[in-house]
Design an enzyme around this catalytic site. Structure first.
Site, PDB file in Angstrom:
ATOM      1  N   LYS A 138       0.868  -1.195   0.000  1.00 42.92           N
ATOM      2  CA  LYS A 138       0.000   0.000   0.000  1.00 42.92           C
ATOM      3  C   LYS A 138       0.895   1.232   0.000  1.00 42.92           C
ATOM      4  CE  LYS A 138      -4.300  -1.442   2.170  1.00 42.92           C
ATOM      5  NZ  LYS A 138      -5.187  -1.267   3.342  1.00 42.92           N
TER       6      LYS A 138
ATOM      7  N   GLU B   3      -7.257  -6.031  -0.964  1.00 43.12           N
ATOM      8  CA  GLU B   3      -8.256  -5.747   0.072  1.00 43.12           C
ATOM      9  C   GLU B   3      -9.697  -5.887  -0.424  1.00 43.12           C
ATOM     10  OE1 GLU B   3      -7.143  -2.682   2.949  1.00 43.12           O
ATOM     11  OE2 GLU B   3      -9.269  -2.206   3.153  1.00 43.12           O
TER      12      GLU B   3
ATOM     13  N   ARG C 120      -7.991  -8.633   4.105  1.00 42.17           N
ATOM     14  CA  ARG C 120      -6.980  -7.599   4.383  1.00 42.17           C
ATOM     15  C   ARG C 120      -7.571  -6.424   5.173  1.00 42.17           C
ATOM     16  NH1 ARG C 120      -2.037  -5.260   0.640  1.00 42.17           N
ATOM     17  NH2 ARG C 120      -1.292  -3.831   2.243  1.00 42.17           N
TER      18      ARG C 120
ATOM     19  N   HIS D 159       0.382   8.619  13.976  1.00 46.52           N
ATOM     20  CA  HIS D 159      -0.497   7.609  13.389  1.00 46.52           C
ATOM     21  C   HIS D 159      -0.819   6.490  14.397  1.00 46.52           C
ATOM     22  CE1 HIS D 159      -2.311   4.936  10.455  1.00 46.52           C
ATOM     23  NE2 HIS D 159      -1.477   3.988  10.851  1.00 46.52           N
TER      24      HIS D 159
END
Ligand code: NAD
Ligand code: GLY
Length: 371
Positions: free
Chosen positions: A147, A241, A245, A270
């Site tokens: 990603k 995904e 996922r 984060h």
């Protein structure tokens, strides 16, 4: 010589790569990478903090094997996951005359990995990427699985691509210079793996977090490898995904709203958004009758004990009200046909994909949490 490392293999239907995890890897990057190069030149992109710590050491090692070394140093911090920095990065690569057979190396934490990965995916329609994650978070999560992306003004990680690296090199020695707060932020993604699918790993973390958090390298190496293996198994089963996922997003739909609300600043890292988000996911699961209170308490106790944030009231700055919060959650990538889908839990180690979350109940729940 590399002191001690282990390999995790990522075998996707169309692409395979290795994740090297261990000690002493940084100085060996040139010799590891050399056989993969088309011509003797690499393009390294990093942030200012990591550059100050490691760039000259790495450039000397490349020079020692006569590999040309172009480097770009970007500002440190989440704000670099932006159109501006992406454009600067891509234009720099073009100006430096990158060729299709060249390799871009992302040296840094999740911000650099996500941004540079996305840049590599679009420049010349895609050049090879090596991830060299330097934070705990990036070693256990963001460098693995492909990603990549940047943030939109509308929300977190809404622009990007799935783009797998050709190699990941995680030198856990580099974590020794990581500030405690960033280490803890990464730790919340480690706990996430236990919470979503592995109760035993959660129990291991509950017993050994002190050793891990105080730089017990064997414990860190074990946790990084365990996290990578868990993530790799999920990514192999569902790279883009379409199902499983999504479980890796436990806590993230809440956390992303918090990051946006704090303007991607260092008011909330984060992983801090993820720890609060995981607690909210556990509490909302309890509210809907899926999970019992004891599990919520155990997770909350664990995060508190290590020093992570667990409560909305711990965030510095004003948050949206409950209605606005739910509206912001509707920007999540798991929204389908206008319905909000969430990752919830039945117990520690058992997360599931919950379709069409009841928005009114969610709003009332958030009102209560913010009171
Ligand atoms: P980061 O990249 O901002 O790094 C945190 C801080 O540590 C920065 O100040 C950085 O300069 C510094 N740093 C990095 N390595 C260091 C070292 N070895 N020693 C000292 N300082 C060091 O943040 P992060 O926590 O690594 O990553 C967060 C990002 O990762 C978020 O944008 C998040 O969305 C993203 N993410 C992506 C994925 C994915 O699958 N792609 C998964 C999880 C998180
Ligand atoms: N960090 C979530 C994922 O890689 O899917």
């Amino acid at each position: 010589m590399v002191k001690n490392f282990e390999t995790v293999n990522v075998k996707l239907p169309h692409h395979e790569y290795k994740i090297l995890i261990g000690s002493g890897l940084l100085d060996n990057i040139p010799s590891i990478v050399l056989p993969m190069l088309g011509r003797k030149k690499v393009f390294i992109i990093t942030d200012k903090t990591v550059a100050d710590l490691y760039l000259s050491r790495l450039s000397k090692k490349f020079a020692a094997v006569s590999v040309g070394f172009e480097h770009l140093i970007l500002p440190t911090g989440e704000k670099s996951k932006s159109w501006d920095t992406l454009s600067k990065t891509v234009e720099w690569l073009i100006k430096k005359q990158i060729e299709r057979d060249d390799i871009v190396i992302a040296l840094g934490g999740g911000v650099i990995g996500d941004l540079v990965g996305f840049a590599a995916s679009i420049v010349l329609r895609g050049v090879s990427l090596i991830q060299v994650p330097t934070t705990l978070l990036s070693q256990v999560d963001s460098s693995v699985g492909g990603k990549t992306g940047i943030n939109s003004v509308q929300g977190k990680n809404l622009i990007g691509a799935f783009y797998q690296p050709i190699l990941v090199i995680a030198d856990t020695d580099l974590l020794r210079t990581l500030p405690r707060r960033d280490f803890l932020s990464g730790y919340s993604e480690v706990v996430k793996y236990g919470l979503l699918g592995d109760h035993e790993f959660f129990l291991w973390l509950d017993s050994y977090n002190d050793l891990m958090l105080n730089n017990g390298s064997d414990y860190i190496n074990y946790a990084v490898k365990k996290a990578c293996l868990t993530k790799v198994n999920i990514v192999i089963a569902d790279e883009k995904e379409n199902g499983k996922r999504a479980l890796l997003n436990l806590g993230h739909t809440f956390g992303h709203v918090l990051e946006r609300s704090t303007n991607y600043s260092d008011k909330l890292l984060h992983g801090e958004g993820v720890s609060i988000g995981c607690i909210l996911a556990f509490k909302f699961s309890e509210e809907l009758g899926f999970c019992n209170h004891e599990h919520v308490q155990r997770v909350e106790r664990h995060f508190k004990q290590v020093g992570l944030k667990t409560n909305l009231n711990e965030i510095d700055g004003s948050l949206p009200n409950a209605e606005q919060f739910v509206n912001l959650m509707m920007n999540d990538k798991k929204v389908k046909n206008g319905f909000l889908n969430l990752i919830l839990v039945t117990e520690i180690g058992k997360a599931f994909y919950f379709e069409n979350a009841p928005l009114n109940k969610l709003k009332m729940f958030l009102q209560k949490e913010m009171a």
